[in-house]
Design an enzyme around this catalytic site. Sequence first.
Site, PDB file in Angstrom:
ATOM      1  N   SER A 136      35.592   1.192 -22.168  1.00  0.00           N
ATOM      2  CA  SER A 136      37.081   1.437 -21.757  1.00  0.00           C
ATOM      3  C   SER A 136      37.688   0.249 -21.449  1.00  0.00           C
ATOM      4  O   SER A 136      37.101  -0.700 -20.639  1.00  0.00           O
ATOM      5  CB  SER A 136      37.203   2.664 -20.804  1.00  0.00           C
ATOM      6  OG  SER A 136      36.574   2.210 -19.765  1.00  0.00           O
ATOM      7  N   HIS A 181      35.057  -1.790  -9.504  1.00  0.00           N
ATOM      8  CA  HIS A 181      35.714  -0.798  -8.581  1.00  0.00           C
ATOM      9  C   HIS A 181      36.873  -1.287  -7.884  1.00  0.00           C
ATOM     10  O   HIS A 181      37.568  -0.696  -7.104  1.00  0.00           O
ATOM     11  CB  HIS A 181      34.773  -0.386  -7.569  1.00  0.00           C
ATOM     12  CG  HIS A 181      33.302   0.332  -8.390  1.00  0.00           C
ATOM     13  ND1 HIS A 181      32.422  -0.526  -8.938  1.00  0.00           N
ATOM     14  CD2 HIS A 181      33.022   1.786  -8.867  1.00  0.00           C
ATOM     15  CE1 HIS A 181      31.540   0.098  -9.662  1.00  0.00           C
ATOM     16  NE2 HIS A 181      32.110   1.689  -9.742  1.00  0.00           N
ATOM     17  N   LYS A 223      44.530  18.489  -2.068  1.00  0.00           N
ATOM     18  CA  LYS A 223      44.573  17.226  -2.651  1.00  0.00           C
ATOM     19  C   LYS A 223      45.901  16.864  -2.901  1.00  0.00           C
ATOM     20  O   LYS A 223      46.263  15.765  -2.606  1.00  0.00           O
ATOM     21  CB  LYS A 223      44.256  17.790  -4.129  1.00  0.00           C
ATOM     22  CG  LYS A 223      44.153  16.491  -5.287  1.00  0.00           C
ATOM     23  CD  LYS A 223      44.416  16.993  -6.399  1.00  0.00           C
ATOM     24  CE  LYS A 223      44.743  15.966  -7.606  1.00  0.00           C
ATOM     25  NZ  LYS A 223      43.622  14.603  -7.641  1.00  0.00           N
TER      26      LYS A 223
HETATM   27  C1  MET Z   1      30.702   5.839 -16.026  1.00  0.00           C
HETATM   28  S1  MET Z   1      30.198   5.067 -17.255  1.00  0.00           S
HETATM   29  C2  MET Z   1      31.399   4.760 -18.205  1.00  0.00           C
HETATM   30  C3  MET Z   1      31.280   4.191 -19.672  1.00  0.00           C
HETATM   31  C4  MET Z   1      32.406   4.297 -20.496  1.00  0.00           C
HETATM   32  N1  MET Z   1      31.958   3.950 -21.870  1.00  0.00           N
HETATM   33  C5  MET Z   1      33.613   3.287 -20.055  1.00  0.00           C
HETATM   34  O1  MET Z   1      33.544   2.266 -20.474  1.00  0.00           O
HETATM   35  O2  MET Z   1      34.383   4.089 -19.497  1.00  0.00           O
END
Ligand code: MET
Length: 746
Positions: A426, A686, A21
Site C-alpha cells: 500500500s 508505524h 470511541k
Molecule cells: C498488515 S500487512 C499489510 C500488507 C499490505 N499489502 C499493505 O501493504 O498494506
Amino acid sequence: MSFPHVTIEGYPRVGANRELKKALEAYWAGKIDEAAFTSTAHSLRIDTYRRLRDLGLTEDYAIPADVAYYDQVLETALTVGVLQAGTLDEEFTLCRGNADTAPLEMTKWFDTNYHYLVPEVADQAFEPNPERILTIVREAADADVKVRPFLVGPVTLLALAKGENPLARLDELVDAYAAVLAALAADGVEWVQVAEPALVADLVPADAELAALAGTAWTKLLNVDNRPNVLITTPYGSLREGLKALADAQPEALHVSLAPSVLAEDPTYVDRVLEAVHPETTLVAGLIDGHNVWAANLRERAEILDKLQAGHPDVAVSTSVSLLHVPHTVTAESNIPVDVAGWLAFADEKITEAVALANRDEDAFARADRAVRTRAESERTRNAEVAARVAKLPEGQVQREPQFEGRKEAQAELGLPKLPTTTIGSFPQTQEIRKARADHRAGTITDAQYTEAMKNEVAEVVKLQEDLGLDVLVHGEPERNDMVQYFSEQMDGFISTDNGWVQSYGSRCVRPPIVIGDVSRPEAMTVEWAKYAQSLTDKPVKGMLTGPVTILAWSFKRDDVPVSVSADQIALALADEVADLEEAGIDIIQIDEPALRELLPLRKDARPEYLDWSIRSFRLVAVDAEPTTQIHTHLCYSEFGEIIDAVAALDADVTSIEAARSKMELLTDLNEGFHSDIGPGVWDIHSPRVPSVDELTELLTAALKHVPAERLWVNPDCGLKTRGYAETNESLKNLVEARDRVVASL
Ligand code: MET
Ligand SMILES: [Zn+2]
C-alpha cells in the site's frame, strides 16, 4: 450472598453506536473537555447496565463492570498500582505516548483480535488505587444497580507483563490486590470478578509452574479476612494443571469455559471440572460461546448443563468469554438476509440465550432448534462445486515444484539487481482516495468516475516509484478499504455487517466479515489493477493478495466445519487469482500473511496441527504457480522467532518480515532451514519519522551478517497506507540510497 444464577463474563465497552470511541477521539482531538468526556463515558456505562438488566441480567451482581476507557489490563494495572497515572491525560499518555514518552507496548490478548497494553514490571512499588474501582461501583449503586467489579487477576497480569521476571513479585502483588478487595468490602461490595486466563494458555513459565504459583497466590488472597466473595474466571480455553490449583484455593465461584470448541479440544473437561470443583464453590458454566457470532444450539448446551447440575450442587450459567469480542446486536443489521440473521447471535442475543438456558425457556429452545435446522439445511452454506474441488485435493502437505533452488534459477530471468528494493504494497491513503471510495459507495460518483480516479492514483504511484528508482513496483492498493474486507466482499460465502464493530484496541474498532458457507471466487478480484499498473512500466509490478490464514484470522469463522476446510476453500479461490495474474503478465505475486502467528493455538500440543493446515493453505495458493513466478510473502504485527520454521515452511521465494523496531533481532533466529530470500523491514512505518541513510545502511549491514547478499531484499516493515507522502518520499529515497551504498561496498 449467593452467586446469581445467570451472568456474562463481560460486555462490549465501545457502545452500540461507538459512543466511547467517538468520545475518546473527540477528547484527544481537543474537541471536548475532560468533563464532557467523562460524562459521556459515565452515561454509556449506566445505559449499558440498564440494557443488560432489560436483557435479563436482573439479579444483584449479575452484571460485570468490566469497564475501561482504553484497555482492561491497563485499568487493572492502575487499580492495583502496578502503573500510576495521576490524571486522565497521564493515563492516555500510557496508551498513546506523546512527544517525549513512548506508549506502552501493545499485544494480542490470548487468541482474540483484542490488543492489550503490556505493563512493565521492574522494581516499582505497587501502590493500589482502589478509588478507580470504587467510583464505578458507587455510580452504579446510585443508578440502583449492584454491579460486579472486574479485575484481571494477579497471575495473569504478571504472566503478561514485561520485565526481568515479573512473576517474582507475585506475592507482593497479591498484597496490593488484597488492599483493593478490602476497600471493596468496606464499601459493601459482595462479589468481585477476577480473570485468570493465563492458566488456560501455555506461556512462560510452563503450565504446572504457573498453576503452582496461582495456587499459592490465590490461597493467600482468599484467606484474607476482609474481602468480597470472589469469582475467578478462566476464559479462552480449558484449564489443565490450573484447574486443581484454582479449585483447591476454593473461591466462592469458579468460572470455566465450556464453549463447543473448547470441549471439542478437551473432551474430558466437563468430567474433570466436576471432579475438581469443591461443592461449596459455585460452578459458573461458560456454556454460551462468546467468541463467535453463531446462535447456540441450546438443547445441546442444556444437556451439558444437566450433567453439571447432576454432579454439582450449585451451577450458574455464563458465557465462555467476555462478549467484548462480538458486535453489540444483530438487530442493528439491515442488510443480512433474514434466514441468515436467525443463525446469528451477537452480544445481546447471547445474553438472551444465557438467560433462556438458565431458565430452561422451552420457547427459546424451540427457536434455537429451528435456527440450527435451517442453517444445517440451507443451500447458502453449501457449494457443491467447491466441495468437489476440495475433495479432489491431495491430503497432507503440498509442494510446489521445482523446489526453491530450481525456482531461484528460473526466476533469474527477472533480471533483478543485487539487494532489490521494493515496498510492501500500500501507498499512502490520502484524503482524496478515501473520499473517492466513500463517494463511490454512496453512489455519488459513477463506476467509471471511480475507476478513473483510482487509475490516476495508480499511475502516480507507479511514476513515483520509477522516479525513486525502486526495483519491484506495486500498484499502491488505493482501491482497498482493508486488506481482508476487500477480498471477502468479492468472494461468495462471506457476509459483511453494517454495524458489527468490535474493539481491536483503544478507540480502534474493526468490522470483521463473517464466513457463513463454502467460499468461492465468482471472478478475478485484483487482476485489472495489477495489469494496469504493469502496463505503465517496464519494471516488474507485484500482484498483491491477502493469504487464506489472514483472511480467516480477521473474520468470524464457521463453526459447522473445521477452520482448515474454509482455509482450503479460500486458498483455491486465491490460487485461481494467482493463475489469472500470471495470465495477465504479472511475474511477481505477494501473498500477505501478517496474521500467521495470531491464530497459533494457546496450547502447545495443538500447534502442530494448526501449523500443518495453515501452511498447507498458504502453499495451495502458490502450488501451481509457474517456476518463473516469484512468490513473496509478508509478515508483521508479531514476533515470528518462535515460529520461524513455519515461516520457512511457507516455501515462498521471498519473505518480507517486520524487523526494524527490534533492530533485525529476528535474523538471529534464521537457520539453514530458512531458504527463501528475505527482506527484513528496515523502516519502521508505524511512526512518521524518516530513517536516515546512515541508519538504514547500518541495518542493512547488520542484516548481511546473517543473510548472504544474494538473498537480501530491501524494504520497509509494512505497507505505507497510514503514512503521508512527505515522509514516504523521503524515506524511500533514503532506502534506495542506502541500498546503493551497501552494494557499492560489497
Ligand atoms: C498488515 S500487512 C499489510 C500488507 C499490505 N499489502 C499493505 O501493504 O498494506
Ligand atoms: Zn504488514
